[in-house]
Write an enzyme that holds these catalytic residues in place. Structure first.
Site, PDB file in Angstrom:
ATOM      1  N   ASP A 191       0.506   3.623   2.290  1.00  0.00           N
ATOM      2  CA  ASP A 191       0.229   4.217   3.602  1.00  0.00           C
ATOM      3  C   ASP A 191      -0.922   5.225   3.433  1.00  0.00           C
ATOM      4  O   ASP A 191      -1.948   4.839   2.871  1.00  0.00           O
ATOM      5  CB  ASP A 191       1.521   4.826   4.177  1.00  0.00           C
ATOM      6  CG  ASP A 191       1.458   4.962   5.690  1.00  0.00           C
ATOM      7  OD1 ASP A 191       0.767   4.147   6.334  1.00  0.00           O
ATOM      8  OD2 ASP A 191       2.086   5.878   6.234  1.00  0.00           O
TER       9      ASP A 191
ATOM     10  N   ASP B  53       0.847  -1.201   0.000  1.00  0.00           N
ATOM     11  CA  ASP B  53       0.000   0.000   0.000  1.00  0.00           C
ATOM     12  C   ASP B  53       0.877   1.244   0.000  1.00  0.00           C
ATOM     13  O   ASP B  53       2.083   1.159   0.164  1.00  0.00           O
ATOM     14  CB  ASP B  53      -0.873  -0.016   1.271  1.00  0.00           C
ATOM     15  CG  ASP B  53      -0.006  -0.049   2.518  1.00  0.00           C
ATOM     16  OD1 ASP B  53       0.367   1.009   3.006  1.00  0.00           O
ATOM     17  OD2 ASP B  53       0.344  -1.156   2.996  1.00  0.00           O
TER      18      ASP B  53
END
Ligand SMILES: CSC[C@H]1O[C@H](OP(=O)(O)O)[C@H](O)[C@@H]1O
Ligand code: ADE
Length: 294
Positions: A211, A209
């Site tokens: 974040d 991801d």
């Protein structure tokens, strides 16, 4: 030289290693506490491999409650000579997109609530940690990745947060501006303890991801992390299998001396050492503690 025994610590979503031959879950007790799970011990390509799911099977244990000392001690007791960690991480770089594998070479420790050393009153020790990752393991992981046609970036800084909550936007922007590449919650103090236990260590970080800093990507959540981990689990397992298969039968000396980290680390005078602590250090520091004094 000792026979190689490869240790693998599996992170989020990686709770077993199906390619392991003659694999048996084996309980290994540690004087430091309770390891995350039994160790899965088997072989690949004739090399012994010991696998430990960091959060336990079924992901029972959160990052702050993992007994990192018990885990490293148990792996050392099982004979591990070289240790590879696999971890899900958030990315601070546009070009490190979800699905990318990164071979970490530096860490920043922002954890606050974890026992981070085997040493203490009665046996003080200070190991060098300027280069926390063994370049020998990184090289072999890179070669294994190429052989398996897996794209891996060599080098990156992993900032370790306490968690279990993910970062705020302010923290995320701060870490990004500081030049950190990825974030996770588990590699500290794991890497520090591996160094104290004289285990060459490397981390394969799997980007899951961005974040929460990215203006046009969703903020991290567990569902997105797990989806990316499951989508890439086969790649991670192939990488480990190839790495283990091609690993030398005899433990190759670590180019930066991680496997001799305790040669000059202990400060406490022999007659001031605490016998109870020394007894607990039998596996981690036995190589130097058992040396006859000149
Ligand atoms: C499930 S997302 C957060 C969780 O995943 C990472 O763990 P690991 O390094 O064991 O893969 C991260 O550090 C958090 O513990
Ligand atoms: N964004 C993130 N922050 C902390 N740990 C993570 N593990 C995977 N993604 C993460």
């Amino acid at each position: 030289m000792a026979a190689s025994v490869i240790g693998v610590i599996g992170g989020s979503g990686l709770y077993d290693l199906p390619g392991l031959v003659d694999a048996t879950w084996t309980r290994v007790d540690s004087p430091w506490g309770t390891p995350s799970d039994e160790l899965l011990i088997g072989t690949i390509g004739g090399n012994k491999l010991v696998f430990l799911p960091r959060h336990g099977r079924g992901h029972r244990i959160p990052p702050s409650e993992i007994d990192y000392r018990a885990n490293i001690d148990a792996l050392k007791r099982a004979g591990v000579t070289d240790l590879v960690s696999i971890s899900a991480v958030g990315s601070y770089r546009e070009d490190l997109a979800p699905g990318t594998f990164v071979l970490i070479d530096q860490f920043v420790d922002r954890t606050v609530a974890r026992a981070s050393s085997f040493f203490g009153t009665g046996c003080v020790g200070h190991v060098g940690f300027g280069h926390p990752v063994s370049p020998g393991l990184m090289d072999r992981l890179k070669v294994a990745a190429l052989a398996e046609d897996i794209d891996v970036r060599r080098g990156g800084t992993y900032v370790c947060m306490e968690g279990p909550q993910f970062s705020t936007l302010a923290e995320s922007l701060w870490y990004k501006s500081a030049g950190f590449d990825v974030i996770g919650m588990t590699n500290m103090p794991e890497a520090k303890l591996a160094r104290e236990a004289e285990l060459p260590y490397a981390t394969v970080a799997m980007v899951t991801d961005y974040d929460c800093w990215h203006p046009s990507e969703d903020h991290v959540d567990v569902a997105s992390v797990i989806k990316v981990v499951y989508d890439n689990a086969d790649k991670a397992r192939r990488l480990i299998a190839r790495f283990a298969h091609d690993f030398p039968a005899e433990h190759p000396p670590c180019p930066i001396g991680s496997d001799r980290a305790l040669d000059h680390a202990l400060m406490t005078a022999h007659d001031k050492r605490d016998p109870a602590l020394l007894a607990k250090l039998d596996a981690v520091a036995g190589r130097v503690l058992n040396k006859v004094r000149p």
